[in-house]
Motif scaffolding. Structure first.
Motif, short mmCIF file in Angstrom:
data_model
loop_
_atom_site.label_atom_id
_atom_site.label_comp_id
_atom_site.label_asym_id
_atom_site.label_seq_id
_atom_site.Cartn_x
_atom_site.Cartn_y
_atom_site.Cartn_z
N VAL A 112 0.83 -1.22 0.00
CA VAL A 112 0.00 0.00 0.00
C VAL A 112 0.86 1.26 0.00
O VAL A 112 0.43 2.32 -0.43
CB VAL A 112 -0.97 -0.02 1.21
N LYS A 113 2.11 1.15 0.43
CA LYS A 113 3.01 2.31 0.46
C LYS A 113 3.44 2.74 -0.95
O LYS A 113 3.97 3.83 -1.13
CB LYS A 113 4.25 1.99 1.30
N VAL A 114 3.21 1.88 -1.93
CA VAL A 114 3.54 2.22 -3.33
C VAL A 114 2.44 3.14 -3.87
O VAL A 114 1.25 2.81 -3.76
CB VAL A 114 3.64 0.95 -4.21
N PRO A 115 2.81 4.29 -4.44
CA PRO A 115 1.79 5.19 -5.01
C PRO A 115 0.92 4.47 -6.05
O PRO A 115 1.44 3.76 -6.90
CB PRO A 115 2.61 6.29 -5.68
N GLY A 116 -0.39 4.64 -5.92
CA GLY A 116 -1.31 4.02 -6.87
C GLY A 116 -1.81 2.65 -6.45
O GLY A 116 -2.65 2.06 -7.12
N ILE A 117 -1.30 2.12 -5.33
CA ILE A 117 -1.75 0.82 -4.85
C ILE A 117 -2.60 1.02 -3.60
O ILE A 117 -2.12 1.49 -2.57
CB ILE A 117 -0.56 -0.11 -4.51
N GLY A 118 -3.88 0.66 -3.72
CA GLY A 118 -4.79 0.75 -2.58
C GLY A 118 -4.85 -0.59 -1.85
O GLY A 118 -4.23 -1.58 -2.26
#
Length: 195
Positions: A112-118
């Motif tokens: 989730v810490k990756v931008p664009g990953i919910g």
């Protein structure tokens, strides 16, 4: 169609590299962490593993420094709801071993810490890839359970935010985590001494 490209690096930006091969410039989309490794190589020979993605409205070439990164990119792209752009973002923010560890430990929080990953996308990735992805090697991330994996990832992120290169941050945190560490702040402090 293409397995790799070998030529001279003539242009590079955070997400794009242009490689001259026999007078033809190949534009490759690259993960963010690859940029930090090749940005100082302008005018020098370069070797990138690649993936050629053809869609109805586009044809794009993606470049990676390691074959394992390219193969993981292909695996990620096959997951429902994850396209090449998202797969590239994941690989730009996590090393192959960090990603393997997160998937193996069903650690959606790290994803989730990756931008664009919910949250839902992270859970889908874990569900679909946990059994398909090989475990990270013990040499790369020794004795890390789920909680230690979080601490390792958070400590690396902290060092990157302080201006250290991701590879150097991972090496320092790995070295610091070999000692007895009780908290994230202690791990970060010991990692800073190892840089």
């Amino acid at each position: 169609m293409y397995d790799y490209i070998k030529g001279k690096l003539v242009k590079v930006a955070p997400t794009v590299a242009t490689v001259d091969v026999g007078g033809i410039g190949y534009k490759l989309l690259i993960p963010l962490n690859v940029y930090s490794e090749i940005s100082s190589m302008l005018g020098e020979p370069i070797f990138l593993y690649c993936s050629f993605v053809v869609r109805e409205d586009s044809q794009r070439l993606f470049g990676f420094l390691k074959e394992s990164s390219r193969d993981l990119f292909l695996t990620l792209s096959d997951v429902s709801g994850i396209g090449p752009k998202t797969a590239l973002s994941i690989l730009g923010h996590m090393s192959v071993d960090e990603l393997r560890l997160a998937l193996h430990n069903a650690d959606a929080l790290s994803l989730v810490k990756v931008p664009g990953i919910g949250k839902k996308t992270a859970e889908r990735l874990v569900l679909e890839l946990r059994d398909k992805i090989s475990k990270p090697s013990k040499d790369d991330m020794p004795h890390l359970g789920k909680e230690e994996g979080h601490m390792f990832h958070d400590a690396v992120s902290a060092l990157v935010h302080l201006g250290y290169q991701r590879a150097a941050a991972q090496k320092a945190v790995k070295k610091a985590s070999e000692k007895s560490v009780k908290s994230l702040s202690e791990l970060i402090a010991k990692s800073l001494k190892c840089t």
